[in-house]
Write an enzyme that holds these catalytic residues in place. Structure first.
Site, PDB file in Angstrom:
ATOM      1  N   ARG A   1     -25.258 -28.334  79.811  1.00 19.49           N
ATOM      2  CA  ARG A   1     -23.854 -28.540  80.120  1.00 19.49           C
ATOM      3  C   ARG A   1     -23.014 -27.261  80.121  1.00 19.49           C
ATOM      4  O   ARG A   1     -21.788 -27.330  80.255  1.00 19.49           O
ATOM      5  CB  ARG A   1     -23.281 -29.568  79.156  1.00 19.49           C
ATOM      6  CG  ARG A   1     -23.759 -30.943  79.571  1.00 19.49           C
ATOM      7  CD  ARG A   1     -23.793 -31.892  78.439  1.00 19.49           C
ATOM      8  NE  ARG A   1     -22.474 -32.316  78.043  1.00 19.49           N
ATOM      9  CZ  ARG A   1     -22.241 -33.129  77.017  1.00 19.49           C
ATOM     10  NH1 ARG A   1     -23.241 -33.559  76.307  1.00 19.49           N
ATOM     11  NH2 ARG A   1     -21.036 -33.487  76.721  1.00 19.49           N
TER      12      ARG A   1
ATOM     13  N   PRO B   1     -25.413 -29.451  68.566  1.00 24.11           N
ATOM     14  CA  PRO B   1     -25.852 -28.585  67.467  1.00 24.11           C
ATOM     15  C   PRO B   1     -24.711 -28.221  66.533  1.00 24.11           C
ATOM     16  O   PRO B   1     -23.705 -27.657  66.957  1.00 24.11           O
ATOM     17  CB  PRO B   1     -26.431 -27.355  68.174  1.00 24.11           C
ATOM     18  CG  PRO B   1     -25.910 -27.393  69.548  1.00 24.11           C
ATOM     19  CD  PRO B   1     -25.596 -28.804  69.868  1.00 24.11           C
ATOM     20  N   GLU B   2     -24.837 -28.619  65.280  1.00 21.21           N
ATOM     21  CA  GLU B   2     -23.879 -28.232  64.243  1.00 21.21           C
ATOM     22  C   GLU B   2     -24.630 -27.308  63.288  1.00 21.21           C
ATOM     23  O   GLU B   2     -25.711 -26.828  63.622  1.00 21.21           O
ATOM     24  CB  GLU B   2     -23.327 -29.493  63.558  1.00 21.21           C
ATOM     25  CG  GLU B   2     -22.688 -30.451  64.579  1.00 21.21           C
ATOM     26  CD  GLU B   2     -22.139 -31.729  63.969  1.00 21.21           C
ATOM     27  OE1 GLU B   2     -21.755 -31.728  62.798  1.00 21.21           O
ATOM     28  OE2 GLU B   2     -22.113 -32.748  64.687  1.00 21.21           O
TER      29      GLU B   2
ATOM     30  N   LYS C   1     -21.479 -22.469  63.330  1.00 25.32           N
ATOM     31  CA  LYS C   1     -22.296 -22.772  64.504  1.00 25.32           C
ATOM     32  C   LYS C   1     -22.563 -21.537  65.353  1.00 25.32           C
ATOM     33  O   LYS C   1     -23.176 -21.629  66.410  1.00 25.32           O
ATOM     34  CB  LYS C   1     -21.613 -23.844  65.359  1.00 25.32           C
ATOM     35  CG  LYS C   1     -21.303 -25.123  64.596  1.00 25.32           C
ATOM     36  CD  LYS C   1     -20.424 -26.042  65.417  1.00 25.32           C
ATOM     37  CE  LYS C   1     -19.745 -27.078  64.546  1.00 25.32           C
ATOM     38  NZ  LYS C   1     -18.753 -27.867  65.278  1.00 25.32           N
TER      39      LYS C   1
ATOM     40  N   ARG D   1     -13.154 -38.201  71.367  1.00 25.94           N
ATOM     41  CA  ARG D   1     -14.514 -38.442  70.889  1.00 25.94           C
ATOM     42  C   ARG D   1     -14.466 -39.700  70.045  1.00 25.94           C
ATOM     43  O   ARG D   1     -13.574 -40.519  70.195  1.00 25.94           O
ATOM     44  CB  ARG D   1     -15.042 -37.248  70.106  1.00 25.94           C
ATOM     45  CG  ARG D   1     -14.294 -36.963  68.832  1.00 25.94           C
ATOM     46  CD  ARG D   1     -14.554 -35.573  68.339  1.00 25.94           C
ATOM     47  NE  ARG D   1     -13.875 -34.609  69.200  1.00 25.94           N
ATOM     48  CZ  ARG D   1     -13.913 -33.319  69.013  1.00 25.94           C
ATOM     49  NH1 ARG D   1     -14.601 -32.821  68.047  1.00 25.94           N
ATOM     50  NH2 ARG D   1     -13.248 -32.522  69.796  1.00 25.94           N
TER      51      ARG D   1
END
Length: 296
Positions: free
Chosen positions: A118, A2-3, A61, A284
């Site tokens: 997570r 989610p951004e 965010k 990433r």
DNA sequence: CCAATCGCCTGCTGGC
DNA sequence: TGCCAGCAGGCGATTG
């Protein structure tokens, strides 16, 4: 993942349900969802029970729900957090961490469920402090009061009070690659890996271009593309790759169909048809078109 | 002060 | 079929 667009979809979904609602009870089912809260589960539950939520506000965010001029529930979804609206007594969600029972003066009773596979996300009770510029702290409220946990990050590019001059100045004095700088929430908030890649592709800028080497017109073009990408993603309900990102009703967004670079390794660049490449970066991935986005 | 790296965490995928 | 490395990647803390 989610951004900004995904968190805004969640905020907009929560807003009508929580504004004016009384917190009837709170059940912390997994203390790992309180890593940002000081005081433990019992303190969290006691601090909230009996309070009345006045708004749902977002900057970058971070999402928060003030329940007075001095305190708010701060939420960060992390990688996989979800805020779900459910009817009271609804079955336990997979990865459910916290359940808040509300009593809304118009809509009646409802449950807000925080689920998070997570456990990078968390909820916390935090103090509100004045914004340094006196402007509204974020989207969703006119109150110029921001949680202390959010005060250190910059405003996001969709915020009317976003300081463009400050943004340009930060880039001008940072030699790091522009993508790294875009991901720095103290430069501009709300941008994560997906929208950084998409914005750089749209602006035709290589992710490792030194920020300070960007001409003013490139910086302006980039900021324009950042805003355009965030706006479009928001209009399409955000980006969903799997079941991890969903709105408050558990529904996916559609922006994954509009991605030009992110996650498209080996597929043709929509502009020049040459393959998109993926390179490892900061634990990433960066996706870009080596033809349209040249390092010079 | 600034830049870069690390650790946290779960579930899925692909290679052998 | 089972096992495990690799990947997804936000943030704050720590190191250089």
């Amino acid at each position: 993942m989610p951004e900004l667009p995904e968190v805004e979809v969640v905020r907009a979904g929560l807003e009508p349900a929580v504004t004016g609602a009384l917190i009837a009870s709170v059940d912390v089912r997994d203390e790992r969802a309180l890593t940002r809260h000081t005081g433990g589960a019992a303190h969290f539950e006691a601090a909230l029970t009996g309070q009345r939520i006045s708004a749902a506000v977002r900057r970058g965010k971070f999402l928060w729900m003030p329940f007075s001029d001095d305190e708010a529930i701060v939420t960060h979804l992390g990688m996989s957090g979800q805020m779900l609206l459910r009817v009271p007594g609804a079955p336990e969600e997979r990865h459910e961490r916290i359940r808040i029972e509300l009593e809304h003066p118009v809509h009646g009773p409802l449950s807000v469920v925080f689920a998070d596979q997570r456990t990078f996300g968390s909820l916390a009770v935090d103090q509100l402090v004045d914004t340094p510029d006196g402007a509204a702290a974020g989207r969703g409220s006119n109150l110029a009061r921001v949680p202390t946990q959010v005060a250190h990050i910059a405003r996001d590019p969709l915020d009317p009070a976003f300081d463009v001059g400050r943004f340009r100045a930060r880039l001008a004095r940072t030699a790091s690659g522009i993508k790294r700088v875009l991901l720095d929430q103290t430069v501009a908030s709300g941008i994560g890996n997906i929208y950084a890649d998409e914005s750089l592709w749209a602006a035709r800028i290589h992710p490792e271009t030194s920020a300070s080497a960007l001409p003013t017109r490139a910086v302006n073009r980039l900021l324009g593309e950042v805003r355009a990408v965030l706006d479009k993603a928001l209009a399409e309900g955000g980006t969903s790759f799997d079941a991890q990102y969903v709105n408050v009703n558990g529904q996916a967004g559609y922006f994954a169909h509009s991605l030009n670079a992110y996650g498209r390794t080996g597929q043709p660049c929509p502009r020049c048809a040459r393959p998109i490449v993926r390179v490892s970066f900061m634990n990433r991935s960066s996706h870009f078109c080596p033809h349209c986005q040249r390092l010079r």
